[in-house]
Design a protein around this motif. Structure first.
Motif, PDB file in Angstrom:
ATOM      1  N   PRO A 184       1.008  -1.632  -0.461  1.00 20.67           N
ATOM      2  CA  PRO A 184       0.174  -0.081  -0.199  1.00 20.67           C
ATOM      3  C   PRO A 184       0.747   1.400   0.335  1.00 20.67           C
ATOM      4  O   PRO A 184       2.273   1.170  -0.067  1.00 20.67           O
ATOM      5  N   ILE A 185       0.352   2.137   0.105  1.00 17.91           N
ATOM      6  CA  ILE A 185       0.811   4.026   0.200  1.00 17.91           C
ATOM      7  C   ILE A 185       0.190   5.009   1.236  1.00 17.91           C
ATOM      8  O   ILE A 185      -1.349   4.671   1.613  1.00 17.91           O
ATOM      9  N   ASP A 186       0.846   5.780   1.138  1.00 13.88           N
ATOM     10  CA  ASP A 186      -0.292   6.904   1.942  1.00 13.88           C
ATOM     11  C   ASP A 186      -0.389   8.295   1.082  1.00 13.88           C
ATOM     12  O   ASP A 186      -0.224   7.859   0.149  1.00 13.88           O
ATOM     13  N   PHE A 187      -1.686   8.965   1.584  1.00 12.37           N
ATOM     14  CA  PHE A 187      -2.370   9.920   0.580  1.00 12.37           C
ATOM     15  C   PHE A 187      -1.751  10.902   1.024  1.00 12.37           C
ATOM     16  O   PHE A 187      -2.483  11.325   1.818  1.00 12.37           O
ATOM     17  N   HIS A 188      -0.953  11.206   0.334  1.00  7.11           N
ATOM     18  CA  HIS A 188      -1.089  12.735   1.213  1.00  7.11           C
ATOM     19  C   HIS A 188      -0.978  14.166   0.326  1.00  7.11           C
ATOM     20  O   HIS A 188      -1.122  13.414  -1.268  1.00  7.11           O
ATOM     21  N   LYS A 189      -1.442  14.971   0.300  1.00  8.70           N
ATOM     22  CA  LYS A 189      -1.852  16.209  -0.689  1.00  8.70           C
ATOM     23  C   LYS A 189      -0.684  16.050  -1.832  1.00  8.70           C
ATOM     24  O   LYS A 189      -1.252  16.625  -2.601  1.00  8.70           O
ATOM     25  N   ASP A 190       0.373  16.048  -1.392  1.00  9.36           N
ATOM     26  CA  ASP A 190       1.207  16.749  -2.867  1.00  9.36           C
ATOM     27  C   ASP A 190       1.056  15.538  -3.588  1.00  9.36           C
ATOM     28  O   ASP A 190       2.062  15.607  -5.211  1.00  9.36           O
ATOM     29  N   ILE A 191       0.504  14.562  -3.796  1.00 12.54           N
ATOM     30  CA  ILE A 191       0.374  13.488  -5.131  1.00 12.54           C
ATOM     31  C   ILE A 191      -0.398  12.985  -5.217  1.00 12.54           C
ATOM     32  O   ILE A 191      -0.466  12.179  -6.479  1.00 12.54           O
ATOM     33  N   LEU A 192      -1.717  13.924  -5.014  1.00  9.62           N
ATOM     34  CA  LEU A 192      -3.003  13.976  -5.297  1.00  9.62           C
ATOM     35  C   LEU A 192      -3.448  14.777  -6.163  1.00  9.62           C
ATOM     36  O   LEU A 192      -2.808  15.485  -6.633  1.00  9.62           O
ATOM     37  N   GLN A 193      -3.982  13.997  -7.241  1.00 12.42           N
ATOM     38  CA  GLN A 193      -4.180  14.768  -8.258  1.00 12.42           C
ATOM     39  C   GLN A 193      -5.623  15.377  -8.871  1.00 12.42           C
ATOM     40  O   GLN A 193      -5.954  13.475  -9.030  1.00 12.42           O
ATOM     41  N   TYR A 194      -7.061  15.606  -8.754  1.00  6.60           N
ATOM     42  CA  TYR A 194      -8.204  16.220  -9.528  1.00  6.60           C
ATOM     43  C   TYR A 194      -8.443  15.066 -10.768  1.00  6.60           C
ATOM     44  O   TYR A 194      -7.750  16.198 -11.393  1.00  6.60           O
ATOM     45  N   ASP A 195      -9.168  13.993 -11.274  1.00  8.77           N
ATOM     46  CA  ASP A 195      -9.651  13.792 -12.581  1.00  8.77           C
ATOM     47  C   ASP A 195     -10.485  13.769 -12.766  1.00  8.77           C
ATOM     48  O   ASP A 195     -11.313  12.923 -12.254  1.00  8.77           O
ATOM     49  N   SER A 196     -11.194  14.430 -13.818  1.00  5.04           N
ATOM     50  CA  SER A 196     -12.845  14.539 -13.424  1.00  5.04           C
ATOM     51  C   SER A 196     -13.178  12.849 -14.370  1.00  5.04           C
ATOM     52  O   SER A 196     -14.435  13.251 -14.470  1.00  5.04           O
ATOM     53  N   ASN A 197     -12.602  12.639 -14.934  1.00  6.30           N
ATOM     54  CA  ASN A 197     -13.377  11.467 -15.855  1.00  6.30           C
ATOM     55  C   ASN A 197     -12.807  10.129 -14.811  1.00  6.30           C
ATOM     56  O   ASN A 197     -13.746   9.254 -14.859  1.00  6.30           O
ATOM     57  N   LEU A 198     -13.297  10.596 -13.710  1.00  6.45           N
ATOM     58  CA  LEU A 198     -13.015   9.310 -13.259  1.00  6.45           C
ATOM     59  C   LEU A 198     -14.319   9.374 -12.192  1.00  6.45           C
ATOM     60  O   LEU A 198     -14.574   9.434 -12.105  1.00  6.45           O
ATOM     61  N   LEU A 199     -15.380   7.835 -12.970  1.00  7.41           N
ATOM     62  CA  LEU A 199     -16.907   7.659 -12.814  1.00  7.41           C
ATOM     63  C   LEU A 199     -16.778   6.979 -12.192  1.00  7.41           C
ATOM     64  O   LEU A 199     -16.246   6.537 -11.347  1.00  7.41           O
TER      65      LEU A 199
END
Ligand SMILES: NS(=O)(=O)c1c(F)c(F)c(S(=O)(=O)CCO)c(N[C@H]2CCCc3ccccc32)c1F
Ligand SMILES: [Zn+2]
Length: 263
Positions: free
Chosen positions: A29-44
């Motif tokens: 697994p990984i840690d979700f922290h803000k500097d690796i997150l990117q919004y993607d509007s195609n994710l349904l």
């Protein structure tokens, strides 16, 4: 047999010796922290087909010495991913009675109490999970984080059987129910990234979907999960409690996790 564990000489630091992919790329697994997150509007939002299983059908729940896993039905699948993925099994990861922080994925460095994984395989391209599990587009795993809250009657449909799978290789039949009841609210809000199995053989073959919102189970239900099972067989003179069966978070450099929600 699969001679690996979460503790001692066969623990995760030793996994790469027997299972080279565990020391490789795209590990989970990984840690979700803000500097690796990117919004993607195609994710349904995901679509679940056949998840509402009649109580005349049954799931097999088994203690495999690493986790408690429940085989699902081949009539269950998810759509709206790049391919159709058919359900294979679900299983859990948890901590121990003194430290209820047994999730595999973490958010801003924080563990949740436990984590459910629903493993699916790409049934458009591969005949079964064994053929799919070492292919880059082979598996899709849904992850649901747990936190403490009110008693959860849906999870109790599985948890009430733990006393019958206390020891390795014990199994019990669970009457069918709507597996969608196990999912959190807001199926449209999740983290998405390409990673791996979190146990040996650690193949980098998993499209991960980790739901943003945790589900709630009661303190008593969590304690039952943390204390019910053993990694060892019923006649083993040295019983080993099945606790802390989660892998540490892995390095995640120069990659992004896509999110379907705006923070
Ligand atoms: N966290 S995780 O990566 O989702 C994850 C586990 F943590 C986990 F314990 C298991 S296991 O219970 O099968 C014991 C270890 O193989 C699996 N099994 C997968 C991958 C291995 C082979 C296989 C064959 C059929 C169905 C599922 C699977 C697993 F995928
Ligand atoms: Zn898992």
């Amino acid at each position: 047999g699969s001679k690996w564990s979460y503790i001692g000489p066969d623990g995760e630091k030793a996994w790469p010796k027997k299972y080279p992919f565990c020391g490789g790329i795209f590990q989970s697994p990984i840690d979700f922290h803000k500097d690796i997150l990117q919004y993607d509007s195609n994710l349904l939002p995901l679509e679940f087909i056949g998840y509402n299983v009649s109580s005349t059908d049954q799931f097999t729940l088994i203690n495999n010495g690493h986790s408690v896993k429940m085989y699902l039905l081949p009539t269950m699948y998810i759509r709206s991913l790049p391919f159709e993925y058919t359900a294979s099994q679900l299983h859990l990861h948890w901590g121990n009675r003194n430290k209820s922080e047994g999730s595999e994925h973490t958010v801003s460095g924080k563990h949740f109490a436990a984590e459910l994984h629903i493993v699916h395989y790409n049934s458009e391209k591969y005949p079964d999970v064994t053929a799919a599990m070492d292919k880059a587009d082979g598996l899709a795993v849904l992850a649901i984080l747990f936190e403490i809250g009110p008693f959860n009657p849906s999870y109790e449909k599985i948890f009430r059987h733990f006393r019958n799978v206390k020891y390795k290789d014990q199994m019990v039949q669970v009457p069918g129910f709507n597996i969608q009841e196990l999912l959190p609210e807001r199926l449209d809000e999740y983290y998405r990234y390409e990673g791996s199995l979190t146990t040996p053989p650690c193949y980098p073959s998993v499209l991960w979907t980790v739901f943003r919102h945790p589900v709630k189970i009661s303190h008593e239900q969590l304690l039952a999960l943390e204390t019910a099972m053993y990694c060892t067989e019923s006649d083993d003179p040295e019983p080993l409690e099945m606790v802390d069966n989660f892998r540490k978070v892995q390095e995640f450099h120069e990659r992004l996790v896509f999110i379907s929600f705006r923070e």
